[in-house]
Motif scaffolding. Structure first.
Motif, PDB file in Angstrom:
ATOM      1  N   ASN A   1      23.366  54.453  24.475  1.00  0.00           N
ATOM      2  CA  ASN A   1      24.438  55.326  24.017  1.00  0.00           C
ATOM      3  C   ASN A   1      25.255  54.683  22.903  1.00  0.00           C
ATOM      4  OD1 ASN A   1      23.827  57.425  25.798  1.00  0.00           O
ATOM      5  ND2 ASN A   1      25.168  56.647  27.397  1.00  0.00           N
ATOM      6  N   LEU A   2      25.572  53.414  23.065  1.00  0.00           N
ATOM      7  CA  LEU A   2      26.330  52.711  22.029  1.00  0.00           C
ATOM      8  C   LEU A   2      25.531  52.632  20.731  1.00  0.00           C
ATOM      9  CD1 LEU A   2      27.882  49.775  24.101  1.00  0.00           C
ATOM     10  CD2 LEU A   2      29.094  51.746  23.142  1.00  0.00           C
TER      11      LEU A   2
ATOM     12  N   GLY B   1      29.801  60.282  27.604  1.00  0.00           N
ATOM     13  CA  GLY B   1      30.803  61.232  27.151  1.00  0.00           C
ATOM     14  C   GLY B   1      31.123  61.046  25.681  1.00  0.00           C
ATOM     15  N   GLY B   2      31.266  59.795  25.277  1.00  0.00           N
ATOM     16  CA  GLY B   2      31.543  59.517  23.876  1.00  0.00           C
ATOM     17  C   GLY B   2      30.402  59.957  22.976  1.00  0.00           C
ATOM     18  N   ARG B   3      29.192  59.732  23.441  1.00  0.00           N
ATOM     19  CA  ARG B   3      28.020  60.130  22.647  1.00  0.00           C
ATOM     20  C   ARG B   3      27.998  61.642  22.447  1.00  0.00           C
ATOM     21  NH1 ARG B   3      21.679  58.705  24.118  1.00  0.00           N
ATOM     22  NH2 ARG B   3      20.731  60.134  22.615  1.00  0.00           N
TER      23      ARG B   3
ATOM     24  N   PRO C   1      23.035  52.448  34.500  1.00  0.00           N
ATOM     25  CA  PRO C   1      22.064  51.462  33.995  1.00  0.00           C
ATOM     26  C   PRO C   1      22.511  50.857  32.669  1.00  0.00           C
ATOM     27  CG  PRO C   1      20.948  53.463  34.728  1.00  0.00           C
ATOM     28  CD  PRO C   1      22.410  53.775  34.719  1.00  0.00           C
ATOM     29  N   LEU C   2      22.303  49.558  32.538  1.00  0.00           N
ATOM     30  CA  LEU C   2      22.710  48.873  31.312  1.00  0.00           C
ATOM     31  C   LEU C   2      21.970  49.401  30.098  1.00  0.00           C
ATOM     32  CD1 LEU C   2      22.942  45.181  32.589  1.00  0.00           C
ATOM     33  CD2 LEU C   2      24.831  46.689  31.965  1.00  0.00           C
ATOM     34  N   ASP C   3      20.710  49.749  30.281  1.00  0.00           N
ATOM     35  CA  ASP C   3      19.963  50.249  29.122  1.00  0.00           C
ATOM     36  C   ASP C   3      20.489  51.607  28.668  1.00  0.00           C
ATOM     37  OD1 ASP C   3      19.014  51.635  31.326  1.00  0.00           O
ATOM     38  OD2 ASP C   3      16.895  51.424  30.811  1.00  0.00           O
ATOM     39  N   MET C   4      21.064  52.377  29.581  1.00  0.00           N
ATOM     40  CA  MET C   4      21.678  53.642  29.200  1.00  0.00           C
ATOM     41  C   MET C   4      22.931  53.388  28.370  1.00  0.00           C
ATOM     42  SD  MET C   4      23.324  56.646  31.614  1.00  0.00           S
ATOM     43  CE  MET C   4      21.729  57.087  32.312  1.00  0.00           C
ATOM     44  N   THR C   5      23.764  52.456  28.829  1.00  0.00           N
ATOM     45  CA  THR C   5      24.980  52.113  28.082  1.00  0.00           C
ATOM     46  C   THR C   5      24.625  51.600  26.693  1.00  0.00           C
ATOM     47  OG1 THR C   5      26.177  51.557  30.112  1.00  0.00           O
ATOM     48  CG2 THR C   5      27.034  50.648  28.056  1.00  0.00           C
TER      49      THR C   5
END
Length: 210
Positions: free
Chosen positions: A115-116, A77-79, A108-112
């Motif tokens: 995005n960051l 959402g932030g992205r 998934p951690l790789d998604m987080t």
């Protein structure tokens, strides 16, 4: 012990983004976060972002604070929201406080991490300095997952040469009597906790404003 805090979408849906503007020639500080930054369950003006604005004023640091935090928000959402926020506010500093809801939803951690990383890169490309605000998850998530989750904030910060607050709830969610610093839901920090949260953020933010 670590309190079993989580971030949730409030019953009435997404909290509105609130802009707190102090006129002056200083930079705009844009905060993109979730319920921890959106004053969920608190009286208005008592959250750490508002306290940060007051601290800036008391130290006569000219800055405009825009709190674009939304309860329940994720890094996805932030992205999606960030490009418009960067275009509208043209911040000099972007504070990214997202990720807790990703863990809650089992994303998934790789998604987080991706995005960051994308958010950090976009803010830097727009000319802003970035402060990543890290989060941790309770032990019941498993030690391996917890370590990887908390570590991804440091990884992105190192790779993108961004500033980092390792754990927003240090001194709040990791103490033996943590429950006294949380609301009745034992999920969201109470008013007493927010000065401690600001104390975790302020030193890193102050460095970016020098």
């Amino acid at each position: 012990m670590l309190c079993t805090f989580m971030l949730v979408l409030p019953p009435n849906g997404r909290a509105q983004a609130v802009a707190q503007a102090a006129p002056g020639a200083g930079p705009t500080i844009l905060v993109v976060g979730d319920s921890l930054s959106a004053e969920y369950g608190l009286k208005r003006g008592s959250g750490w972002v508002k306290l940060m604005e007051q601290r800036l004023a008391s130290e006569k640091i000219p800055a405009r604070v825009v709190n674009a935090s939304i309860s329940g928000d994720t890094t996805s959402g932030g992205r999606s929201r960030l490009p418009a926020l960067l275009s509208q506010h043209k911040p000099g500093v972007v504070i990214i406080e997202l990720g807790g809801n990703d863990a809650l939803r089992g994303l998934p951690l790789d998604m987080t991490e991706g995005n960051l990383r994308t958010m950090t890169q976009a803010a830097q490309k727009a000319g802003a300095k970035v402060l990543l605000v890290g989060m941790q998850v309770p032990p019941n998530y498993g030690s391996d997952y917890a370590a990887k989750f908390s570590g991804l904030f440091a990884k992105v910060a190192k790779d993108r040469k961004a500033a980092l607050v390792p754990f927003l709830l240090k001194g709040v969610g990791d103490t033996d009597d943590a429950t006294r610093l949380f609301q009745a839901d034992r999920i969201h920090p109470n008013e007493q906790a927010h000065p401690l949260m600001l104390a975790n953020v302020w030193p890193e933010l102050r460095k970016l404003l020098k």
